[in-house]
Design a protein around this motif. Sequence first.
Motif, PDB file in Angstrom:
ATOM      1  N   ASP A  17       0.766  -1.276  -0.024  1.00 13.98           N
ATOM      2  CA  ASP A  17      -0.035   0.002  -0.059  1.00 13.98           C
ATOM      3  C   ASP A  17       0.876   1.208   0.188  1.00 13.98           C
ATOM      4  N   THR A  51       0.763   4.184  -2.767  1.00 15.60           N
ATOM      5  CA  THR A  51      -0.022   5.554  -2.546  1.00 15.60           C
ATOM      6  C   THR A  51       0.920   6.544  -2.219  1.00 15.60           C
ATOM      7  N   ASN A  52       2.030   6.314  -2.422  1.00 13.77           N
ATOM      8  CA  ASN A  52       3.188   7.197  -2.135  1.00 13.77           C
ATOM      9  C   ASN A  52       4.343   7.172  -3.054  1.00 13.77           C
ATOM     10  N   ASN A  95       0.364  -0.518 -11.804  1.00 20.36           N
ATOM     11  CA  ASN A  95       0.586   0.926 -11.935  1.00 20.36           C
ATOM     12  C   ASN A  95       0.388   1.394 -13.558  1.00 20.36           C
TER      13      ASN A  95
END
Length: 150
Positions: free
Chosen positions: A79, A83-84, A136
């Motif tokens: 995660d 998300t970063n 992604n």
Amino acid sequence: MMRIKYSIIALVLVSCNSSEKKEELSKVTISEEKITVQNSALKESMTRGETVYSNFCITCHLPNGKGVSKIFPPLAKSDYLMTNRMASIKAIKYGQSGEIIVNGQKYNNVMSPLGLEDDEIADVMNYITNSWGNANDKLITESEVSKIEP
């Protein structure tokens, strides 16, 4: 008379729709071309990134990307990684220290800078963000990596 009526209806339908349909179809074709180009670039980048991963990352994060619990965070189904994006690029580029939380688990270790070039960082990021259950579709580029400051 009936034949003329059908001919007029067909003519109206064709003339009303043909330019709109052609424009719509050309948009679809252009979109598919962009996707194909991006997929090709992504695939090439991931291939190079796999080599970078094998040479620099595999020791800590393991061949399966699962890392070592409480020591080296997982990249698989991560995660944090997904998300970063900027922080993940920055960690590869400049190293990482301090606490991070990945998949609900705290990690507080040091990752030294690896000395990679911006293109190598982009390639390895494309590889890890599209491996082991990660997905992604936004290509990470050398230009994007070059803008990340310490």
